[in-house]
Design an enzyme around this catalytic site. Sequence first.
Site, mmCIF file in Angstrom:
data_model
loop_
_atom_site.group_PDB
_atom_site.id
_atom_site.type_symbol
_atom_site.label_atom_id
_atom_site.label_comp_id
_atom_site.label_asym_id
_atom_site.label_seq_id
_atom_site.Cartn_x
_atom_site.Cartn_y
_atom_site.Cartn_z
ATOM 1 C CG HIS A 158 17.844 -42.657 67.574
ATOM 2 N ND1 HIS A 158 17.256 -41.903 68.357
ATOM 3 C CD2 HIS A 158 17.741 -43.751 68.250
ATOM 4 C CE1 HIS A 158 16.745 -41.881 69.566
ATOM 5 N NE2 HIS A 158 17.061 -43.638 69.059
ATOM 6 C CG ASP A 168 18.779 -33.522 60.539
ATOM 7 O OD1 ASP A 168 19.348 -34.829 61.425
ATOM 8 O OD2 ASP A 168 18.729 -32.712 60.823
#
Length: 749
Positions: free
Chosen positions: A178, A385
Amino acid sequence: MNESDNNNLENETGFSGRLIVVSNRLPVSIKKESNGKWSSKMSSGGLVAALSGLKSNFIWVGWIGTEIEEEDRQEIKDLLWKDYSCIPVFLSEKVANEHYNGFSNGVLWPLFHYLPGDLDYDDRIWNSYVEANEQFSSVVAEILKPDDLVWVHDYHMMLFPEILKQKKPEARIGFFLHIPFPSSEIFRVLPCRKEILLGILNCCLIGFHTYDYARHFLKSCTRIVGLETAPNGVYFKDRFVQVGVFPVGIDPDKFFESLKTSQVQNRVKELKESFEGTKVLIGIDRLDYIKGIPQKLQAIERLFQKYPEWKGKLVLIQVAVPSRQDVEEYQKLKKEVEELVGRINGLYGSIGYSPIHYLFQSVEPSELTALYNISDAALITSIRDGMNLVAQEYIVCQTENNGVLILSEFTGAAQSLSGAVMINPWNTEEVADSIHNALLMSPEEREEKHQMLLKYVTKHTASHWGLGFVKELNKASSNADKMVTLQKLDIETVVDIYKQSKRRLLIFAYDGTLIPYNNVPQLSRPSQELLNNFDTLSNDPKTDVYILSGRDKKTLSEWFNGIHIGLSAEYGCFFKLPESTEWEQQVPSMDLSWKETIRPLFKYFTLRTPGSFFEEKEMLFTWHYRNADPIFGSIQARELHLHLDNLPLDVIVGDKTLGVRSYNINPLSSMKKVITDTIPKGLDLILLIGDTHIHPSELPTFDGKIFNISVGKKSVKDSYHLSDPTEVNYLLNRLEKISQDESASAPDN
């Protein structure tokens, strides 16, 4: 899973078994009440929100978040299983802290976000990371059934797949990361880099948010582990591990429904009245150094300096959700952000007007939805990110304004949300200009960009992500089973047949079969144990042994001096029978002027490819690139091969080598005579081990047994395989023992 959930999952993915989700934390909080009983509550956000898109129940395995006394564990297990289909992993406080805060967030998190200088690695926290992954795998191994799929999540569990495979070799495992996967130059800083890669390579499917992350992973597998890769996967052991891109989404319906509630509508009305006549920028971030909040505030300051007309007409509402407040680096970040907010408000604010509304707190979902809805633009300035779902949440909440999304190019979302205004958060001037231009954008352009973004977000939802991954995992695990077409050689079966046989012929390749590949070929001498084995076998009157090699006559003669085995040098150019000391040339004498063409070409590629070298033998040139950069070396080898294909020469492609000779020479031509002469004497067993360049279909027919065995990388031409030279040497030891025993029991002549 209940029956209706199973039907939904099966209809969407073709998978009818159980799905076991493994993550560091269970999505459940527990509390011991005053009456001594335990209560529980389901949490939301993050992975929970994403997996809710499956519209299905599943078994969830994870840590409960606190150390639990032994006497309370069964009650908690029963409670979590009954209410949530969750199975807890019980970790000690020490292991949990060193696994989560120590290694996962103290080492992997900063490294994967391109901050290698912040690593705090030591063996203690690494050992706890290993132990935690061991305990997770033990829990899953206890409940695993043959038809189950195991979906492992995130950087806390990167050793889990390998450990579970050791316990349950048939396990069908998928892994999804993730967060970003860094470039190989960054990843190689990690002391345990190889262990991490090998951990997740024991999966059928490995998923990433973006192709950049997948590409970085593939390059790390090549550079660090030396594996061959394809654009969509890795060749690992005897399997192809599929690597895919699965950008995670949100559940838009949840926000659409929330916008219809009176609570949100009333709050929207209040906020619009409060900020009437003012442009509103929204920023929603965890207070984390990867989120780029200082960069955002510096850009706002520059905006007011460069475009003073925005003073009194622009507000940034910045929500900073508290994160890891006990960590010193985060405390410093909080102080820096608050100082910037104070400075900007002091310089550009006035009585009744603050340009920055800073909220260091979590925000209720209804409040968040209202803030998204009334904003004229969202500003996301992450310096790195994994995905950033705030961008997608903002898009679906923009039902009236067609607000502009200003998005950092360093987010995973930037590769999908092409309708956003892309920025480099490190370029303060550019960000300030982008904010200015976004707020002045024409209504037509705003609507066009918003519709493009909305179309993407409403299609690529959390449900689309979850079902897509499970579908691909189910397919990849089925394909992996089909790809294992070669049967692992049962050494005991070969030993039994060897015992019963009356006449045997053993043919071996050398490098990569009897001896592991070496970066310095001259150092690949046979071990004394190997020489002893061949000496015993060669003295067995029932056994003939041959080694087929690309090495030169002199080297093979020196290495196997005094041992009566057959040798083939330079890939069949020369041949020596077991009882002879003389080499026979297998090709006619030739004009060697072709070497004058090849030598400059090989020198050229050697100079252009650091780490490579070439060998010139009597009939053969060999270019070695095992020591070169694996990616660049492969590129150079392909280019050299193209040059050689244009010449009337025979090209031999080896493992990290390219050989070239003048004639198309088949080592079988030498062996055919040996085999033909041997068959009348009762030959009933042939072992072809390694890349001998001989196929059983080319051999004369006989009534005995043939084992064609690949070593390491599987080949479709082979019938069986062994993993590495260690297994070949184990087989040799077993065969040598049989020949030794037969010799000892044979009557004296």
